[in-house]
Design an enzyme around this catalytic site. Sequence first.
Site: not given
Ligand SMILES: Cc1cc2nc3c(=O)[nH]c(=O)nc-3n(C[C@H](O)[C@H](O)[C@H](O)COP(=O)(O)OP(=O)(O)OC[C@H]3O[C@@H](n4cnc5c(N)ncnc54)[C@H](O)[C@@H]3O)c2cc1C
Length: 304
Positions: A13, A15-16, A50, A79, A186
């Site tokens: 849950g 961003t992706a 952000e 932006k 999971v």
């Molecule tokens: C310092 C920094 C700055 C950034 N700045 C930007 C920016 O300005 N603009 C931009 O677009 N991107 C930016 N990013 C990248 C962006 O933040 C990430 O790509 C994005 O937040 C990743 O989201 P995600 O949904 O892939 O993963 P996560 O946010 O890691 O979400 C993972 C989800 O999976 C769930 N999960 C994991 N394992 C399990 C399991 N076993 N069972 C059930 N649930 C599970 C967790 O509970 C969570 O809900 C930045 C990243 C960093 C580190």
Amino acid sequence: MKNGTKSIVILGGGTAGWITANLMATHWEDQDFDITLVESPNIGIIGVGEGSTPPLKGFMEVIGTEESDWMAQCDATYKMGITFRNWSTREGFDEYFHPFLCQPDEFTVPAFFHNSFLRRKGIDLDGHPSQFFLGWVMANQRLAPAAPPNFPFNMEYGYHFNSGLLGEFLKGWAARKGVKYRQATVTDVVVDEQGFIDYLKTDSEDTIKADFYVDSTGFRSQLLQQALGVPFESVADVLFNDSAVVFPTEPDENPEPQTISTALNHGWAWKIPLTSRFGNGYVYSSRYVDDDEARAVDVAVSEA
Ligand SMILES: Cc1cc2nc3c(=O)[nH]c(=O)nc-3n(C[C@H](O)[C@H](O)[C@H](O)COP(=O)(O)OP(=O)(O)OC[C@H]3O[C@@H](n4cnc5c(N)ncnc54)[C@H](O)[C@@H]3O)c2cc1C
């Protein structure tokens, strides 16, 4: 996707996960899919992104949101581009504005390409994008790209936002579109004889079964890497920055609608204007600097 797919589980849950849920629910709203997003209550999201590029505007339009629906809720600002400071040591190039191309630029952009082409041939013409793109003018005059309805051009731009609040908004928007939400961690993924995911085991001894699974578990890659063995391809040999510190500061009442990105000795720092704060951060290589040193540098840059 297998024929006859009826149920879809999106695991994660962040961003992706919520972007996927909204897109699927929008594109397939006429079809009888059962979409559930499963998120662990114990594993947090990254939640630090952000700043966006213009595709976020397109995404918001596709899922049917208006800026008035979400921007204020997510502390968002417009932006128009990114100013890169100190990324070049070449005289006269200590600052570079990366614009987002929009329709009114069509009148001035040919001159920019012409100049850039001749510069590569050694002719000293102005090759700074800031002189040719509307975004730079608007960013520096602190103007929003909200044009009146009869404005005869499309404006392209991105946004700055609080990513935690944006996640909450997207979660609510997906729920309105019929996406179900479930909290569970999971713990194991059961793969069938053909190598497809059969079902998921959770920490509550419950199981989750679907026809199609989406892995949105971020760095954990619970389904793709851990269960299906998709290899992780590191690019650490060419991308040195592997760490970050973040540091919010007081907001500006009338901020410039642009991100500032400043090159530093061991990485680079961002400064992002939200309505509630400036988001600041230093992305750095842990091979060359530790957290405490990075934080000290970050504070100095954010106050600049
Ligand atoms: C310092 C920094 C700055 C950034 N700045 C930007 C920016 O300005 N603009 C931009 O677009 N991107 C930016 N990013 C990248 C962006 O933040 C990430 O790509 C994005 O937040 C990743 O989201 P995600 O949904 O892939 O993963 P996560 O946010 O890691 O979400 C993972 C989800 O999976 C769930 N999960 C994991 N394992 C399990 C399991 N076993 N069972 C059930 N649930 C599970 C967790 O509970 C969570 O809900 C930045 C990243 C960093 C580190």
